[in-house]
Structure formats: C-alpha cells, structure tokens
Design a protein around this motif. Structure first.
Motif, mmCIF file in Angstrom:
data_model
loop_
_atom_site.group_PDB
_atom_site.id
_atom_site.type_symbol
_atom_site.label_atom_id
_atom_site.label_comp_id
_atom_site.label_asym_id
_atom_site.label_seq_id
_atom_site.Cartn_x
_atom_site.Cartn_y
_atom_site.Cartn_z
ATOM 1 N N PHE A 61 0.679 -1.020 0.208
ATOM 2 C CA PHE A 61 0.000 0.147 -0.063
ATOM 3 C C PHE A 61 0.630 1.471 0.106
ATOM 4 O O PHE A 61 0.179 2.226 -0.877
ATOM 5 N N GLN A 62 2.718 0.993 0.538
ATOM 6 C CA GLN A 62 2.865 2.409 1.043
ATOM 7 C C GLN A 62 3.407 2.900 -0.941
ATOM 8 O O GLN A 62 3.520 3.578 -1.336
ATOM 9 N N ARG A 63 3.609 1.732 -1.960
ATOM 10 C CA ARG A 63 4.230 1.377 -2.989
ATOM 11 C C ARG A 63 2.483 2.532 -3.668
ATOM 12 O O ARG A 63 3.244 3.316 -4.810
ATOM 13 N N VAL A 64 1.463 1.277 -3.463
ATOM 14 C CA VAL A 64 0.740 2.543 -4.551
ATOM 15 C C VAL A 64 0.438 3.317 -4.076
ATOM 16 O O VAL A 64 -0.157 4.339 -4.696
ATOM 17 N N ALA A 65 0.073 4.110 -2.286
ATOM 18 C CA ALA A 65 0.000 4.882 -2.505
ATOM 19 C C ALA A 65 1.081 6.595 -2.890
ATOM 20 O O ALA A 65 0.664 7.269 -2.695
ATOM 21 N N SER A 66 2.598 5.798 -3.167
ATOM 22 C CA SER A 66 3.370 6.893 -3.867
ATOM 23 C C SER A 66 2.843 6.972 -5.185
ATOM 24 O O SER A 66 3.393 8.418 -5.983
ATOM 25 N N CYS A 67 2.315 6.338 -6.059
ATOM 26 C CA CYS A 67 1.868 6.729 -7.270
ATOM 27 C C CYS A 67 0.647 7.371 -7.059
ATOM 28 O O CYS A 67 0.424 8.484 -8.070
ATOM 29 N N PHE A 68 -0.372 7.257 -6.400
ATOM 30 C CA PHE A 68 -1.105 8.215 -6.068
ATOM 31 C C PHE A 68 -1.392 10.186 -6.061
ATOM 32 O O PHE A 68 -1.642 10.664 -5.900
ATOM 33 N N VAL A 69 -0.141 9.900 -5.063
ATOM 34 C CA VAL A 69 0.859 10.848 -4.632
ATOM 35 C C VAL A 69 1.018 11.845 -6.126
ATOM 36 O O VAL A 69 1.372 12.702 -5.745
ATOM 37 N N GLN A 70 1.468 11.064 -7.027
ATOM 38 C CA GLN A 70 2.267 11.592 -8.274
ATOM 39 C C GLN A 70 0.802 11.979 -9.116
ATOM 40 O O GLN A 70 0.741 13.292 -9.757
ATOM 41 N N GLY A 71 -0.222 11.255 -8.986
ATOM 42 C CA GLY A 71 -1.250 11.884 -9.588
ATOM 43 C C GLY A 71 -2.103 13.035 -9.001
ATOM 44 O O GLY A 71 -2.866 13.663 -9.500
ATOM 45 N N LEU A 72 -1.879 13.124 -7.871
ATOM 46 C CA LEU A 72 -2.328 14.077 -7.151
ATOM 47 C C LEU A 72 -1.696 15.697 -7.112
ATOM 48 O O LEU A 72 -2.370 16.720 -8.026
ATOM 49 N N ALA A 73 -0.555 15.693 -6.829
ATOM 50 C CA ALA A 73 0.273 16.165 -6.848
ATOM 51 C C ALA A 73 0.485 17.029 -8.959
ATOM 52 O O ALA A 73 -0.022 17.924 -8.943
ATOM 53 N N ASN A 74 0.018 15.935 -9.776
ATOM 54 C CA ASN A 74 0.387 16.442 -11.095
ATOM 55 C C ASN A 74 -0.869 16.658 -11.019
ATOM 56 O O ASN A 74 -1.464 18.724 -12.558
ATOM 57 N N ARG A 75 -2.586 16.828 -11.037
ATOM 58 C CA ARG A 75 -3.484 17.149 -10.870
ATOM 59 C C ARG A 75 -3.946 18.610 -10.422
ATOM 60 O O ARG A 75 -4.324 19.332 -10.739
ATOM 61 N N LEU A 76 -3.325 18.944 -9.028
ATOM 62 C CA LEU A 76 -2.880 19.683 -8.388
ATOM 63 C C LEU A 76 -2.027 21.562 -9.280
ATOM 64 O O LEU A 76 -2.769 22.040 -8.470
ATOM 65 N N ALA A 77 -0.638 20.259 -9.707
ATOM 66 C CA ALA A 77 -0.319 21.390 -10.592
ATOM 67 C C ALA A 77 -0.774 21.781 -11.848
ATOM 68 O O ALA A 77 -1.037 23.534 -12.237
ATOM 69 N N LEU A 78 -2.482 21.114 -12.190
ATOM 70 C CA LEU A 78 -3.158 21.698 -13.347
ATOM 71 C C LEU A 78 -4.098 22.622 -13.032
ATOM 72 O O LEU A 78 -4.919 23.164 -14.122
ATOM 73 N N VAL A 79 -4.128 22.723 -11.800
ATOM 74 C CA VAL A 79 -5.880 23.001 -11.348
ATOM 75 C C VAL A 79 -5.642 24.518 -11.197
ATOM 76 O O VAL A 79 -4.570 24.966 -11.001
#
Length: 527
Positions: free
Chosen positions: A190-208
């Motif tokens: 779950f730590q590993r899958v969370a790292s991927c979702f963190v990348q996605g959230l950071a990318n979405r936040l940067a585009l908002v």
C-alpha cells in the motif's frame, strides 16, 4: 438503464459532491489485502447523525453505484462502533460541520431505503475493520505499527484528494509533503501504490486553475517524456512476462479466434492496437503455431493479419518477423498495417477479400476511445460492425475508472490498483527492481492519467463488463458466450500463475481476478 442526473462540473467541488463520494468510498473497507482492510473509515459520523443527514447520501441508481457483498460478521456492532470511534474521534467534528452546510431536500421513499442500506453496509464494514485491528493486536506490535501506518496513509490520501478537488492548494500541498515522506517506492504494497497516487494528485494540483475558472490547463509533452519511452517499453515487457493480465487476454482471444476459424482455410485477423506495442507480436506467434498444428481440419492456405497503429515502420518490422515465423511452420502469412488511430479508421482502410473469414481483436484498446460524448466509441464500433466480422474479441480492465466525479474515480482506482500491487507483492521480492519498474513506469502511468487528466487527455477510461455489455448491445452486437472455463483454469496451472489469481465466468465473459477483485475481463461479440 439508470435515470439521467444533472452532474456538477468535474472541476468544481461542493460539500454535496464530497459527501456523495464519501458514501461510495465504503467499498474501500472491503479490501482484504494490504493495510486497506484494516483502515478505519473517517466519515462514519455522517452515518451516525440520524435522518438529518440522510439527504447527503448518493443516488442508488447512479452509474457509480457498485455491488456490495455481505461481509462476515465477527463481533457485535456496538463493540465495533466503540473500537472505530475511538480512532476516528478527531474526524467527527469535521464531518458534522460539513453536513451542517448541506441543504436538506425532501426525501423520497427510495432515499430512505438507500439510507438504511448504507447504514447496514457501513456497520458491517466497521465490524470487519475492528476485527482486523484486533487480529493485528494479537499478531504483535510490528504488525500493529504497520496497520496504523496504513490507516494513516488511507486517511491522508482521501483528505488530500478532497483538498485537490476543492482547489485548496495550501492544504493539499501540506498533505502531499506528509504523504511523500510515508509513501515509499520500496515499502509495503500500500505504501508503493500510495506513491503512485501521490504523483497523480501532485500533477492534478499543478494543473488546477483558481476557483471560478473553467477547465484544466492542458499538459505539454516535454523532452523528459520522450526519455521515459524506453523505460515504459521495458516496463510493458515485464508486465507481459510476469503478470498474467495480458497473457490471459491473449489466451482467451486466441482460443476464441481458433474456434471461429474451425473448418476454414482462408482467414483474416484485424488487430486494433497491434498487441499493445509489444515488440515481437507474441499473441500472433501463438496463434500461428496453433493453426499449424491443428488436426482434423483443413490446413490454412492463407492467413492475413492487419495491424492498426500510429507507427507503421515498427508494425512492418513486427510483420516481417511474423511472416518469417509462419513460413518456418508452413503457413502463408500476408501482413499489412493501417497507420491510424482508432477514431479515424474507415471500413475501406481494410482490404477485405472474398471468401475470407474475418475476426477483429482488441486487447486493452477500446477504452481509450470512450469519451464523455460517446461519439468516438460509437463511431469505432459502427466501423467494426460494417466490416461484418465473424467475431469481435474484447479484453478490457474490469473496473469503473470513468465516473463523472473525480473523487469517485480516485477511490475506485485506489481499490483496483491496491489489488494489483498486492499481487506483485506476492510474486516478487521486496527489493526486486523489476517490480519497481512495472509499478513506476506502467501502472503508475495509468494511475496518473486517471487521477490527473481530464477531457481528451484522459484516455484510461476503464469500465465494468456490464457497462461494456450495454455499449456493445447499443452498437448492434450480440454476446457470444465464452465456454472455456476448464481450459482457463488449466492455463493458470500450466503457466504457474501466482496463487491468489482466479478465473470466474460472468454472464458469458471470463474474468481474471486477484482474491475476488476483478482485474481484466474477456468477452466475444457477433454482429
């Protein structure tokens, strides 16, 4: 068919949307793998407030509603509520204040039914979480610490997703910093899958864009993206060799194609996407070998394969290799390619010959043309229907990653990819670099597209097999049941697929899953 709802714009976040998606998040507690099964649900207070909060529940007839299985009852509801509330007391005030902002519309009878259904499911989910925590206590302090870390990660991810959806950049950035410190690439599943979702959230936040603006800023393709192409290709190859997902699709597709070619000597296959871009045409090597060794039927006098893709030079190299391989087995293979994306295909692009039997093959491709307007997919399906193939083989990820709300897609993707990462945990050692490559350069790319992209840029629009069934029916196709359950189970054993993977038959489709969680589904269709 579900009644039409007036959805709010995807980029705007209201209290109603948050509460709507929170209720759909209950399925998160159904996970039996990783730390997610033990995580407490931080929004239980909204279910305990009574009828005053009933109107905040989601519409039971929405496309995002999912099937819930009755969970095994292990302890009393009173005991489980006490255990969970002791963990979530810090969240109650926040949930209550959120509920107070919601306008209370008049409730209908079906709303009451849905309310009590959700309360029952929530109570059962709480019991499972409490039982899991008790088991963790019995198994020692080390596992207890891991469970606590997992619950904290779940809460942080959900809180961060809400902050991103609300365009609260300061709060989201603070949560992302904490998540980055705890979501480890070589940690637990779950730590590993969370790292991927963190990348996605950071990318979405940067585009908002700021609140009040419409839409998202389109992302640009940089030189860095080109540098990642080789790593992505290597990751795809590793996924094909180690994970059973794609090979299972090839096995079911080839078996269905061979059945369609029974008694025929002049056959033609159209491959949409040309085997996902794998460099050696692995799927068609297996089909050619099977055609060369089949007994009791006329030999194949002529085999045609047409590959569809945007890189004609690469497809031609694959075709030349396949032609040489077929010749070594005594089969006359003619390979051709159509350089085009799926949306621009026309029936005249395929040179069909009289007397040949045509089959269309789509492995993890058609979800890329599922758009909000449905026009693109309908156009592709109409084009295929005009070709009049004997059978269309469809293999797709079996998950709902195309819902109208960002938070709903986020929770569904978190559930789905947690299962995949848990399976990788069982197949490879903790510090195996192959696993890191697959996770960071293949699955993470899908996750980031689901989480951070909108509009035409979001191509990973996976849907459930039931939704595909409705789409195919509207396009004029009829289901052709796949009757090879025994062969599929034999295939699992023959290929030594990791224990935990299962194959189930669902309304004529074959579904490969990990610990009862569907991963990919294969189906066949006739005109």
């Amino acid at each position: 068919m579900a009644p039409r709802r007036n959805f709010m714009p995807e980029q705007e976040c209201t209290n109603h949307e948050i509460m709507t998606n929170r209720m759909s998040d209950l399925e998160l507690l159904g996970l039996s793998h990783s730390a997610m099964a033990c995580s407490s649900y931080p929004y239980m207070s909204s279910l305990e407030e009574g009828s005053a909060n009933d109107s905040s529940l989601i519409n039971p007839f929405s496309d995002e509603s999912c099937d819930h299985k009755r969970l095994k009852r292990t302890i009393s509801i009173a005991e489980s509520m006490s255990s969970i509330n002791s963990i979530n007391s810090s969240m109650i005030s926040r949930s209550s204040s959120t509920n107070s902002l919601i306008t209370m519309p008049r409730l209908h009878f079906r709303d009451h039914i849905w309310t009590y259904t959700q309360r029952y499911l929530a109570a059962e989910a709480v019991e499972e979480a409490a039982a899991a925590m008790i088991n963790a206590d019995e198994n020692g302090a080390d596992q207890e610490d891991g469970t606590s870390d997992g619950m904290r990660l779940v809460q942080l991810l959900i809180a961060c997703a809400e902050a991103v959806a609300c365009r609260d950049k300061s709060h989201a950035s603070a949560l992302l910093s904490e998540l980055r410190a705890n979501a480890l690439v070589f940690g637990s599943s779950f730590q590993r899958v969370a790292s991927c979702f963190v990348q996605g959230l950071a990318n979405r936040l940067a585009l908002v864009q700021p609140l009040g603006a419409v839409g998202f800023v389109p992302s640009k393709f940089s030189a860095k993206d080109y540098a990642l192409m080789d790593k992505k290709e290597e990751a795809l190859r590793l996924v094909y060799e180690i994970c059973p997902h794609i090979q299972f699709g090839h096995f079911v597709a080839n078996s269905s194609i061979l059945e369609a070619f029974e008694g025929e000597s002049f056959v033609h296959v159209v491959d949409l996407g040309m085997t996902l871009g794998l460099p050696h045409g692995d799927q068609w090597r297996g089909l050619i070998q099977s055609l060369a060794t089949r007994t009791g039927q006329p030999s194949v006098s002529r085999l045609r394969i047409t590959g569809v893709g945007l890189c004609a030079d690469r497809l031609q190299i694959i075709g030349e290799e396949l032609e040489a391989y077929a010749e070594s087995l005594g089969i006359n293979l003619e390979f051709s390619c159509v350089e085009s994306n799926l949306e621009n295909l026309k029936p005249e692009d395929f040179k069909l010959l009289e007397g040949e039997v045509l089959v269309v093959n789509s492995i993890l491709q058609l979800h890329c043309v599922v758009k909000e307007s449905r026009g693109a997919l309908n156009s592709v399906l109409q084009m295929i229907h005009e070709l009049s193939p004997k059978v269309l083989v469809l293999v797709e990820q079996d998950s709902s990653h195309n819902g109208p709300f960002f938070l709903g897609r986020f929770m569904e993707a978190l559930h789905y990819y947690s299962a995949i990462f848990d399976s990788l945990d069982a197949m490879l050692p903790k510090y195996d670099t192959r696993r890191a490559k697959m996770e960071q350069f293949y699955f993470a790319e899908e996750i980031k597209n689901i989480i951070s992209c909108e509009g035409p840029a979001r191509v990973e629009r996976h849907e459930r097999v039931d939704q595909w069934r409705r789409r195919m029916s509207r396009a004029g196709f009829q289901g052709s049941p796949i009757k090879m359950m025994a062969q599929a189970k034999q295939w699992l054993g023959k290929n030594k697929v990791c224990e935990g993977y299962t194959v189930l038959e669902e309304k004529g489709c074959l579904v490969l899953g990990w610990k009862s969680r569907p991963i990919v589904a294969a189906s066949c269709w006739k005109c």
